[in-house]
Design a protein around this motif. Structure first.
Motif, PDB file in Angstrom:
ATOM      1  N   LEU A 216      34.752  32.760  44.547  1.00 25.29           N
ATOM      2  CA  LEU A 216      35.923  32.031  44.064  1.00 25.29           C
ATOM      3  C   LEU A 216      37.149  32.939  43.989  1.00 25.29           C
ATOM      4  O   LEU A 216      38.257  32.527  44.330  1.00 25.29           O
ATOM      5  CB  LEU A 216      35.641  31.434  42.686  1.00 25.29           C
ATOM      6  CG  LEU A 216      34.835  30.136  42.643  1.00 25.29           C
ATOM      7  CD1 LEU A 216      34.657  29.681  41.206  1.00 25.29           C
ATOM      8  CD2 LEU A 216      35.518  29.043  43.435  1.00 25.29           C
ATOM      9  N   GLU A 217      36.945  34.154  43.509  1.00 26.04           N
ATOM     10  CA  GLU A 217      38.074  35.078  43.422  1.00 26.04           C
ATOM     11  C   GLU A 217      38.637  35.379  44.802  1.00 26.04           C
ATOM     12  O   GLU A 217      39.851  35.468  44.983  1.00 26.04           O
ATOM     13  CB  GLU A 217      37.624  36.368  42.729  1.00 26.04           C
ATOM     14  CG  GLU A 217      37.361  36.185  41.236  1.00 26.04           C
ATOM     15  CD  GLU A 217      36.809  37.444  40.582  1.00 26.04           C
ATOM     16  OE1 GLU A 217      36.485  38.400  41.328  1.00 26.04           O
ATOM     17  OE2 GLU A 217      36.696  37.468  39.343  1.00 26.04           O
ATOM     18  N   GLU A 218      37.728  35.512  45.780  1.00 27.36           N
ATOM     19  CA  GLU A 218      38.187  35.773  47.144  1.00 27.36           C
ATOM     20  C   GLU A 218      38.939  34.566  47.699  1.00 27.36           C
ATOM     21  O   GLU A 218      40.010  34.705  48.302  1.00 27.36           O
ATOM     22  CB  GLU A 218      36.982  36.089  48.027  1.00 27.36           C
ATOM     23  CG  GLU A 218      37.349  36.489  49.439  1.00 27.36           C
ATOM     24  CD  GLU A 218      36.143  36.874  50.268  1.00 27.36           C
ATOM     25  OE1 GLU A 218      36.268  36.884  51.510  1.00 27.36           O
ATOM     26  OE2 GLU A 218      35.088  37.171  49.672  1.00 27.36           O
ATOM     27  N   LYS A 219      38.365  33.354  47.474  1.00 21.77           N
ATOM     28  CA  LYS A 219      39.046  32.139  47.927  1.00 21.77           C
ATOM     29  C   LYS A 219      40.359  31.929  47.189  1.00 21.77           C
ATOM     30  O   LYS A 219      41.347  31.470  47.770  1.00 21.77           O
ATOM     31  CB  LYS A 219      38.131  30.932  47.719  1.00 21.77           C
ATOM     32  CG  LYS A 219      36.934  30.866  48.650  1.00 21.77           C
ATOM     33  CD  LYS A 219      37.365  30.650  50.080  1.00 21.77           C
ATOM     34  CE  LYS A 219      36.165  30.511  50.990  1.00 21.77           C
ATOM     35  NZ  LYS A 219      36.577  30.355  52.412  1.00 21.77           N
ATOM     36  N   TRP A 224      46.166  31.788  47.150  1.00 22.72           N
ATOM     37  CA  TRP A 224      47.459  32.278  46.680  1.00 22.72           C
ATOM     38  C   TRP A 224      48.299  32.827  47.836  1.00 22.72           C
ATOM     39  O   TRP A 224      49.510  32.585  47.913  1.00 22.72           O
ATOM     40  CB  TRP A 224      47.257  33.367  45.623  1.00 22.72           C
ATOM     41  CG  TRP A 224      47.072  32.825  44.238  1.00 22.72           C
ATOM     42  CD1 TRP A 224      45.954  32.873  43.475  1.00 22.72           C
ATOM     43  CD2 TRP A 224      48.052  32.127  43.461  1.00 22.72           C
ATOM     44  NE1 TRP A 224      46.156  32.253  42.269  1.00 22.72           N
ATOM     45  CE2 TRP A 224      47.441  31.786  42.229  1.00 22.72           C
ATOM     46  CE3 TRP A 224      49.372  31.747  43.679  1.00 22.72           C
ATOM     47  CZ2 TRP A 224      48.115  31.102  41.219  1.00 22.72           C
ATOM     48  CZ3 TRP A 224      50.046  31.059  42.677  1.00 22.72           C
ATOM     49  CH2 TRP A 224      49.414  30.741  41.470  1.00 22.72           C
ATOM     50  N   GLN A 225      47.646  33.577  48.724  1.00 20.65           N
ATOM     51  CA  GLN A 225      48.379  34.142  49.855  1.00 20.65           C
ATOM     52  C   GLN A 225      48.926  33.050  50.759  1.00 20.65           C
ATOM     53  O   GLN A 225      50.075  33.121  51.214  1.00 20.65           O
ATOM     54  CB  GLN A 225      47.461  35.081  50.647  1.00 20.65           C
ATOM     55  CG  GLN A 225      47.150  36.375  49.916  1.00 20.65           C
ATOM     56  CD  GLN A 225      46.153  37.236  50.663  1.00 20.65           C
ATOM     57  OE1 GLN A 225      45.571  36.805  51.655  1.00 20.65           O
ATOM     58  NE2 GLN A 225      45.955  38.468  50.200  1.00 20.65           N
ATOM     59  N   ASN A 226      48.098  32.015  51.016  1.00 21.67           N
ATOM     60  CA  ASN A 226      48.572  30.894  51.827  1.00 21.67           C
ATOM     61  C   ASN A 226      49.712  30.155  51.148  1.00 21.67           C
ATOM     62  O   ASN A 226      50.700  29.772  51.789  1.00 21.67           O
ATOM     63  CB  ASN A 226      47.421  29.920  52.101  1.00 21.67           C
ATOM     64  CG  ASN A 226      46.441  30.454  53.129  1.00 21.67           C
ATOM     65  OD1 ASN A 226      46.838  31.139  54.062  1.00 21.67           O
ATOM     66  ND2 ASN A 226      45.165  30.156  52.952  1.00 21.67           N
TER      67      ASN A 226
END
Length: 449
Positions: A216-219, A224-226
């Protein structure tokens, strides 16, 4: 008598019984004697008793054999010699059956311990419980993930997380949920997946539990980046020309003010056009921010039971004119006809309008027969499901992975929030929305409630 051959013993007893009967008849009719008659009659009764007892012995042994099978007692053995041919064969079969059952039980116990060892050492948490909440199996991974040392009933988890207990009770086959637990200051996101089973007429639930915190943290970071990329792109597109126009107006005004020269009409017109442009771009930026704010203000669903057909009928009436104008056929198949769902009708209307309108736009470039087909049914997990398919131009693979990202759009006039909003609405209903598409063949959205 010490005979071991059952057949021989029975033959002897029958012969003696027949002889005694003839002797009794002879005494009664030829040489009547009351004492002898009574003695012979008593002897006949005793012989009948022992004959019946000899015959019952076999029945008792068969009953004993069946009883040992009934109570899983496979320690009994039967002598396989010295009892006569027929009895030896019977005892041999008894021993063979008992040996087979013993092997089956040993194999079953070995398999049980084997699978139990696997269940206990697998990294995914596994829990099984019945309708009363009584736990049959809970492995080490589940205890570690939930933060308990032992557990007898799922209702004991109320101290850990009431939401977890509620999810375990309510979820049906194929249902899933995300549960956040905090243990000793550490936050953990657990993914719960449920399957319902029936074993010997009793209903059970098998629950798998996974820690997806890192995923989840990675997603979340990717999201956020997107999002930042989209926000930056949109804001820069608006702010850059605003800044340039404002700078141009400033330079013109400063030159006129410093030189104390009246502003000519042509210059005023240029300034007016610049201000108008600044106003339009500012209004566009305000709409963008307003759309962004709407994404974070989705109300909690007001759930009610409603038939699929009524939901679809409302969409048909709403978009009928536009579909007729575009020459689109709208086909609806609902099975069963009275299929019902528990939803917030207004929010689901919004989801369906977004998807159907996207399908209509995808059909604009289609010169052949234009169709939008809706199929509503109950899937293999017993969940109401709706598939919305068009035969439009389709979505390319790169765009397909981004269509649920806020503000991403492939349409010139699109805001890019419709599908993102739809996904959030479906999640608030405990459902899901997925999509698959093939270029030049069409797109299909699937809603699972």
């Amino acid at each position: 008598m010490g005979f071991k051959n059952l057949r021989f013993v029975i033959l002897i007893r029958v012969a003696l019984l027949v002889l005694s009967i003839f002797l009794l008849a002879y005494i009664m009719y030829e040489v009547p004697n009351t004492v002898n008659s009574v003695f012979i009659a008593g002897l006949i009764i005793v012989q009948i008793y022992f004959l019946v007892r000899t015959l019952d012995k076999t029945n008792r042994e068969i009953a004993s054999f069946l009883s040992s099978i009934k109570y899983d007692d496979f320690t009994t053995t039967y002598p396989s010699s010295g009892r006569g041919k027929s009895m030896n064969e019977l005892y041999n079969e008894f021993n063979t059956v008992i040996r087979k059952f013993r092997e089956i039980r040993a194999e079953k116990e070995a398999n049980y311990h084997y699978f139990r060892t696997i269940v206990q050492h697998v990294a995914i948490g596994l829990v099984t419980f019945n309708k009363l909440g009584e736990i049959q199996i809970i492995n080490s991974a589940a205890k570690k993930l939930i933060g308990v040392d032992s557990l007898n009933s799922i209702f004991e988890l109320s101290k850990v997380s009431p939401k977890l207990v509620e999810s375990l009770v309510k979820l049906k086959t194929g249902g899933s949920a995300l549960i956040e637990l905090t243990n000793e200051g550490t936050r953990t996101q657990l993914s719960i997946y449920v399957i319902e089973l029936v074993l010997r007429g009793e209903e059970f639930k098998l629950v798998s539990i996974q820690n997806i915190q890192s995923e989840l943290e990675e997603k979340e970071m990717d999201a956020w980046q997107n999002l930042i990329r989209v926000l930056t792109h949109e804001i820069m597109n608006s702010v850059t020309p605003l800044s340039s126009l404002a700078n141009t107006v400033e330079v013109n005004l400063v030159d006129n003010i410093e030189d104390d020269v009246p502003i000519e009409k042509e210059e005023l017109e240029d300034i007016y056009l610049a201000v108008q442009t600044i106003k339009r771009r500012s209004e566009g930026l305000i709409r963008f921010v307003s759309d962004f704010r709407n994404l974070t203000r989705i109300p909690e669903p007001k759930i009610q039971e409603i038939e699929f057909s009524k939901v679809i009928d409302h969409i048909k009436v709403l978009l009928a004119h536009e579909m007729e104008t575009r020459g689109i056929q709208f086909v609806v198949n609902i099975n069963p006809k009275d299929l019902k769902i528990h939803v917030d009708k207004e929010l689901i209307d919004q989801v369906l309008i977004n998807i159907v309108q996207n399908a209509m736009h995808a059909l604009d470039e289609n010169e052949e027969e234009k169709m939008i087909i809706i199929n509503a049914f109950v899937n293999e997990y017993g969940r109401p499901t709706m598939k919305i398919r068009d035969n439009g131009s389709g979505i390319d693979e790169e765009a397909l992975g981004k269509i649920f990202i806020p503000f991403f759009t492939t349409k010139k006039q699109g805001s890019g929030i419709g599908l993102s909003l739809s996904k959030q609405i479906m999640r608030k209903h405990g459902g899901a929305i997925t999509v698959r598409s093939v270029l030049q063949e069409g797109t299909e959205f699937t809603l699972r409630f």
